[in-house]
Write an enzyme that holds these catalytic residues in place. Structure first.
Site, PDB file in Angstrom:
ATOM      1  CG  ASP A 120      -2.140   0.956   0.954  1.00 59.29           C
ATOM      2  OD1 ASP A 120      -2.063   1.768   0.010  1.00 59.29           O
ATOM      3  OD2 ASP A 120      -3.128   0.902   1.715  1.00 59.29           O
TER       4      ASP A 120
HETATM    5  C1  BGC Z   1      -4.978   3.333  -0.031  1.00 64.29           C
HETATM    6  C2  BGC Z   1      -5.009   2.308  -1.165  1.00 64.29           C
HETATM    7  C3  BGC Z   1      -4.773   2.997  -2.477  1.00 64.29           C
HETATM    8  C4  BGC Z   1      -3.471   3.767  -2.416  1.00 64.29           C
HETATM    9  C5  BGC Z   1      -3.147   4.510  -3.693  1.00 64.29           C
HETATM   10  C6  BGC Z   1      -3.747   4.203  -0.093  1.00 64.29           C
HETATM   11  O1  BGC Z   1      -3.839   5.259   0.822  1.00 64.29           O
HETATM   12  O2  BGC Z   1      -5.049   2.659   1.205  1.00 64.29           O
HETATM   13  O3  BGC Z   1      -6.230   1.631  -1.172  1.00 64.29           O
HETATM   14  O4  BGC Z   1      -4.780   2.066  -3.524  1.00 64.29           O
HETATM   15  O5  BGC Z   1      -3.537   4.720  -1.370  1.00 64.29           O
HETATM   16  O6  BGC Z   1      -4.012   5.585  -3.868  1.00 64.29           O
END
Ligand code: BGC
Length: 833
Positions: A236
């Site tokens: 993530d």
């Molecule tokens: C989120 C993810 C997301 C990523 C990219 C993170 O803060 O938890 O679900 O895919 O950001 O935007």
């Protein structure tokens, strides 16, 4: 259809990957494992590898730009998709998203979210599917198949137990082996087995003491070892914490870049003897395989060659919305005061305007539609059909009135309606670097996503400049979101000049998702255009892991006396045949980045419903939220329709369903409580950094049944426009055959749900659990039979002692019903291992 490994093409792909790997030096390999910017990996021209591009998210493909000038189709929220109980519909949604991804040059979609609805307070509840792991796994499987059959990869996320937002970067979720296996891992396991995803996203949180990006047991032993996952594990965003820990723990890609724990740091770790180059090779091999599958590694056959037929995105968005709406209550119409109500005695929905007279619509979200939840799941559609638009188009002229009634938006939101703004970017010496449009007054530029001619190094100020034409006279409030210096000028007058600093404990995405800050108020007149400028001095954080510029101009229209608003809506409703009230949560209630604090509808919306219902017995309430809210008036209104966050075509779909062109097709994927106090599992706030999942196996309906408290609406509940009689059931341990008859006067679709209930259980288990489901369609009076397979896993538990699945022999009731609480037929089966 995507071809799997093990086939001739699969072997050719693996050979091409090996050949490419063999020619890379350590530095190139280490570089490939880290983002080069916010959304992509570096290209490696020496092996014919293009840059692999990833993008959010579950309901649309935002692309590498985080703004409205690169629009995307916005489908209904994941809760809505799950409410369809239809993996085939999820597959079609995935197919559309693959089409959108290809259009935008995206190779991997950062979706689906298959965490569970453990607590309704979870901020991203709207972004996950269900409280039930089986339903989640089935919908997720359909979705992943659809995306990947379109040649685009997925990262099933967030692995694992990322079920709430509070302290999400650090929280240690303490989960015992049985609930971990039987609940939280189960959807991932099912999707890996049935849809072979090419990627998984490792979550921010820890599980049982290890942060997920370094979780050797869950990533290497369970995901890869036991389940045979052969794709890439992507962190993530900003979740990777250590070079050696992450690599040994099974993380392949650290996102975003350019500053990450991989890249140069990884090459250095190999040279220092802290990790072996062969461990790096394993990760590179998986990333190259992903690249090959999506068709960006020269000489390696892509997983999908023939592209699927084009899909009409607007039409599919509308269909999914209709199929997701859950009609939880539909009482007979009363004789209203409306002219000539000839439909008295019939259910309140569908509305037949020819027989029931006019419709009085109220609620701010009926006009300013809430179509999606907040955070990384946000996309920017090129148009939105609000409930007001949808009903205006569908109803005869003169038969619809609209009044605001109640406006839950007490907080500043994007400067969109009435604003025309340009972003002007300058260097410190005042030199013009570039300009860009800024729909919604929102600048979110990350990595290389900057206007032409602009670089992070040179960029010093961004001025949002243009005009605002108010749609109402009165006191307008302006505000900002973001960090750095702000000078706000309206109508030539400086209203604010100051700086916003990052608080100590803030989320790194604060500038994107943080709370809006009010800056100034101004008296403005309807239709009289004024100049507006927000001059922002960019806040540069030395060594920031992401180079980003994020700021917003925010606005809130004149506040009205809430009692007057309600009184206006009541006057309109009093004489109408039907009153339709749309109630909603706001962007500040349901979003990534924080959890909810209560389940109440914001503002005076409950008062509005009560007041309208008091003067019109045929009041229909449309609940426009992504997740459960308290509906204290629910027994006092004629009908309640849950529309979730219905996506860009929500208003058109709503008109289809309210007026009966289509049935509401949804069934609850999660229990709706009467009140938060009744919810068996609600706490999302860790204590001393730990959040104990001490309820074990008992979340969702499993917990409600044990607590004995009745919810407002049980899991699986939802009414259509026809009736069903469940006639017969015949079950074995392999399947259940159910015969049912459409007893109504129109064609309909029913979701037949199978629950398995152990008789005289010898182990601790819920009273029953969802073991299968299927949809049937039948015309009036018609009988249909459906066969619903039962998996062996439905009879198994995770045996903590042996660390394996264990079949629990005994007598089980196989129950067929319309919800977990409305079970119509039962058959006993004797299950032997
Ligand atoms: C989120 C993810 C997301 C990523 C990219 C993170 O803060 O938890 O679900 O895919 O950001 O935007």
């Amino acid at each position: 259809m995507a071809d799997a490994s093990g086939t001739r093409t699969g072997h050719a792909r693996e050979a091409a990957v090996e050949a490419a790997l063999g020619t890379l030096d350590l530095d190139a390999k280490a570089r490939l494992l880290a983002g080069q910017d916010m959304w992509s990996l570096p290209p490696l021209p020496e092996i014919g590898l293009a840059s692999l591009v990833m993008s959010d998210g579950p309901i649309g493909v935002r692309g590498v730009r985080w703004t409205a000038d690169d629009p995307s189709i916005a489908l209904p929220s994941p809760t809505a998709l799950a409410a369809s109980w239809d993996p085939e519909l999820a597959r079609r949604a995935g197919g559309l998203l693959a089409q959108e991804a290809r259009r935008k040059g995206v190779h991997v979609l950062l979706a689906p979210t298959v965490n569970l609805h453990r607590s309704p307070l979870g901020g991203r509840h709207f972004e996950a599917y269900s409280e039930d792991p089986y339903l989640t796994g089935e919908i997720g499987t359909g979705y992943v198949r659809g995306v990947q059959d379109g040649g685009v990869g997925t990262t099933v996320k967030h692995f694992v137990a990322n079920d709430a937002e509070t302290d999400r970067f650090t929280v240690d979720n303490i989960v015992a082996p049985r609930p971990l296996r039987e609940l939280y891992l189960a959807p991932f396991e099912a999707i890996v087995a049935n849809a072979h995803p090419w990627g998984i996203m490792a979550a921010y949180n820890q599980v049982n003491g290890s942060t997920m990006t370094e979780h050797h047991y869950l990533q290497n032993e369970v995901l890869r070892g036991e389940w045979g996952f052969d794709g890439a594990v992507v962190s993530d965003w900003l979740a990777a914490r250590s070079t050696v820990g992450a690599l040994l723990g099974g993380l392949d890609v650290a996102m975003p870049g350019p500053r990450t724990v991989y890249g140069e740091a990884l090459a250095a770790a190999v040279r220092a003897g802290e990790v072996t180059e062969s461990a790096v090779d394993d990760a590179v091999r998986r990333v190259l395989l992903l690249a090959a599958r999506v068709g960006i590694l020269d000489g390696a056959p892509a997983a999908v060659t023939g592209l699927p037929a084009p899909i009409d995105g607007d039409a599919l968005a509308r269909e999914i919305a209709r199929r997701s709406f859950v009609l939880v209550r539909n009482e007979p119409r009363a004789h209203g005061e409306g002219a000539g109500d000839e439909a008295a005695g019939h259910p309140a929905l569908p509305i037949d305007p020819a027989r029931t007279g006019t419709v009085a619509l109220s609620g701010a979200p009926a006009r300013d539609a809430r179509i999606l939840g907040g955070g990384s799941a946000v996309v920017f559609p090129d148009h939105v059909v609000s409930p007001l638009d949808g009903l205006t188009a569908a109803l005869p002229d003169g038969s619809l009135t609209y009044s605001i009634g109640a406006d839950p938006n007490e907080e500043l939101t994007d400067a969109d309606t009435g604003f025309e703004l340009t972003a002007v970017c300058r260097a410190a010496d005042g030199r013009l670097l570039g300009t860009s449009t800024v729909p919604g007054g929102r600048v979110q530029w990350a990595g290389s996503d900057l206007p032409d001619g602009v670089t992070h190094e040179e960029l010093h100020t961004v001025e949002l400049t243009g005009t605002f034409t108010p749609r109402e006279s009165g006191e307008h409030t302006f505000g900002t979101r973001g960090l750095g210096g702000f000078v706000l000028t309206v109508g030539g007058e400086i209203l604010f000049d100051g700086t916003e600093e990052l608080g100590a404990a803030s989320d790194p995405f604060e500038a994107f998702f943080g709370r809006p800050v009010e800056r100034a108020r101004a008296q403005l007149a309807e239709g009289e255009r004024v100049t507006v400028s927000l001059l922002h001095t960019v806040h540069k954080i030395p060594d920031a892991p992401i180079k980003a510029v994020a700021l917003s101009l925010l606005h809130l229209g004149p506040r009205h006396d809430p009692d007057e608003l309600i009184a206006e809506a009541v006057e309109a409703a009093r004489t109408a045949g039907t009153a339709v009230v749309v109630v909603a949560t706001t962007e500040r209630v349901e979003s990534e980045g924080f959890d909810r604090v209560n389940l109440t509808l914001p503002g005076r919306q409950d008062d509005l419903v009560r007041a309208v219902a008091a003067v019109n017995p045929n009041t229909v309430v449309v609940v426009n939220t992504g997740s459960p809210v308290e509906l204290p008036w629910r027994e006092d209104v004629a009908a309640v329709l849950l529309s979730w966050f219905p996506g860009q075509e929500g208003g058109a779909a709503l008109a289809d369903v309210l007026l009966g062109a289509a049935e509401p097709g949804g069934r609850l994927p999660t229990t709706w409580p009467v009140a938060l106090a009744d919810v068996p599992v609600s706490v999302t706030t860790p204590a001393d950094g730990e959040l104990h999942y001490s309820e074990g196996l008992f979340i969702g309906y499993r917990a409600w049944e044990r607590s004995g408290v009745a919810p407002a609406y049980p899991f699986g509940h939802g009414l259509g426009y026809t009736g069903w009689e469940y006639e017969t059931i015949a079950a074995t341990t392999d399947d259940a055959r159910v015969r049912l008859r459409n007893t109504g006067i129109r064609e309909g679709r029913e979701v037949v749900q199978i629950y398995l209930a152990p008789v005289d259980d010898t182990v601790e288990r819920p009273a029953r659990w969802l073991a299968g489901f299927a949809s049937v369609e039948a015309g009036p009076g018609e009988t249909v039979e459906v066969r619903i397979p039962l998996r062996r896993r439905a009879f198994e538990i995770w045996d903590e002692e042996s660390g394996s699945w264990s079949f629990v022999p005994g007598t089980y009731e196989v129950q067929a019903g319309r919800s977990v609480a409305d079970r119509r037929l039962t058959s006993l089966v004797d299950a032997r291992a």
